[in-house]
Write an enzyme that holds these catalytic residues in place. Structure first.
Site, mmCIF file in Angstrom:
data_model
loop_
_atom_site.group_PDB
_atom_site.id
_atom_site.type_symbol
_atom_site.label_atom_id
_atom_site.label_comp_id
_atom_site.label_asym_id
_atom_site.label_seq_id
_atom_site.Cartn_x
_atom_site.Cartn_y
_atom_site.Cartn_z
ATOM 1 N N GLY A 166 0.822 -1.200 0.000
ATOM 2 C CA GLY A 166 0.000 0.000 0.000
ATOM 3 C C GLY A 166 0.856 1.250 0.000
ATOM 4 N N LYS A 178 -9.664 7.024 18.087
ATOM 5 C CA LYS A 178 -9.568 7.556 16.725
ATOM 6 C C LYS A 178 -10.841 7.259 15.944
ATOM 7 C CE LYS A 178 -6.866 7.722 12.516
ATOM 8 N NZ LYS A 178 -5.806 7.146 11.676
ATOM 9 N N ASN A 201 -12.113 20.234 6.959
ATOM 10 C CA ASN A 201 -12.332 19.955 8.378
ATOM 11 C C ASN A 201 -12.697 21.205 9.171
ATOM 12 O OD1 ASN A 201 -11.602 17.405 7.613
ATOM 13 N ND2 ASN A 201 -9.799 17.251 8.929
#
Length: 304
Positions: free
Chosen positions: A7, A183, A201
């Site tokens: 990844g 989280k 955000n």
């Protein structure tokens, strides 16, 4: 000892570039020969840190290579983690250390079951990065990564200092599941709202009422799953993250914008599954989940 990385997206690429820069052996693993050829044609992995652009020609391979793997970082999306690890499982030596750097909760358990002879170390990170284009990573904000092993919480890996020296800020946590749940709760209060309101955000400060309702329910969920110590101050923690990442675009909004599958099942999906298991009725969270599913369906994206 060499690191292999599955990844090479945002955080995986960030780790890979820093390891390579520090002189630590590292190899990227791409899913097939086409992707490997595209990477080689690009000349390596590009990383932007502030105004500094660097190109790192990291060695790379496909899962079909036969060399043994002793340390593996799995940095792909949560829904890809199990299949990605399965593709290299035969190369893992007994006792190999596998670091799982996925959003949400749920994918880690599936990987652990898939590779019983390996030691799986769970990770929770606040580092900010995004993929500007193929093989091009931008560091969006400095953060920290907690690592831990619920099965062997006191067994700290010998390579922890090596990571810190490579400018990968890490810390061992004997309560890693608590870190993951905290989280998850913060992500559930931020990421879906940025998608539905199509905003960065910091713009979520305009939706304080929604955030308050969500954090109250997420606090109750933390209590139910045995992490009640994380519930007090959750709303303040969410608002602090919003302010600290005000200019950032959440990973979920990035996925929707680029027409990619989201990690909804490992965030809201997992939270509601656990709520149901504990007999909790979380109306605001359920409504958010329904609205997000409707939004994804409207955009022709998977809802799992």
């Amino acid at each position: 000892m060499s690191w292999h990385i599955l990844g090479a997206g945002s955080l995986g690429g960030l780790w890979a570039a820093r390891l390579f820069r520090a002189g630590i052996p590292v190899r990227l693993i791409f899913k097939d020969r086409l992707r490997l050829a595209q990477y080689r044609a690009a000349g390596g992995l590009s990383l932007r840190e502030g105004k500094q652009d660097s190109l790192y020609p990291l060695p790379a391979e496909t899962p079909q290579e036969t060399s043994p793997i002793r340390r593996l970082l799995v940095a792909c999306k949560a829904y890809d983690a199990e299949d990605a690890v399965a593709a290299v499982a035969s190369r893992l030596i007994p006792g190999a250390e596998v670091v799982l750097l996925q959003n949400g909760i749920g994918s880690q358990e599936r990987v652990v079951e898939r590779i019983p002879r390996a030691r799986c170390i769970l990770a929770s990170s606040t580092e900010g990065a995004f993929r500007e284009s193929d093989f091009s990573i931008v560091q969006a904000g400095k953060g920290h990564t907690w690592l831990g092993d619920p099965a062997h919480p006191d067994h700290v890996p010998e390579w922890l200092d090596e990571l810190n020296e490579a400018d990968i800020p890490v810390q061992w946590s004997i309560e890693i599941m608590g870190q993951l749940w905290r989280k998850l709760a913060i992500n559930c209060a931020i990421n879906p709202l940025t998608v539905l309101h199509k905003c960065r955000n910091g713009e979520l400060n305009a939706y304080a009422g929604e955030i308050k309702a969500l954090t109250l329910e997420l606090g109750a969920l933390l209590e139910a799953v045995g992490h009640g110590n994380l519930a007090p101050g959750l709303q303040e923690a969410v608002l602090a993250v919003i302010d600290a990442t005000a200019d950032n675009t959440s990973s979920m909004l990035q996925d929707v914008t680029h027409g990619r599958r989201t990690e909804i099942s490992f965030l809201l999906g997992h939270a509601l599954q656990e709520a149901q298991r504990h007999g909790l009725k979380l109306g605001a969270l359920e409504q958010l989940h329904r609205h997000l599913i409707d939004h994804l369906e409207t955009h022709g994206l998977p809802v799992d």
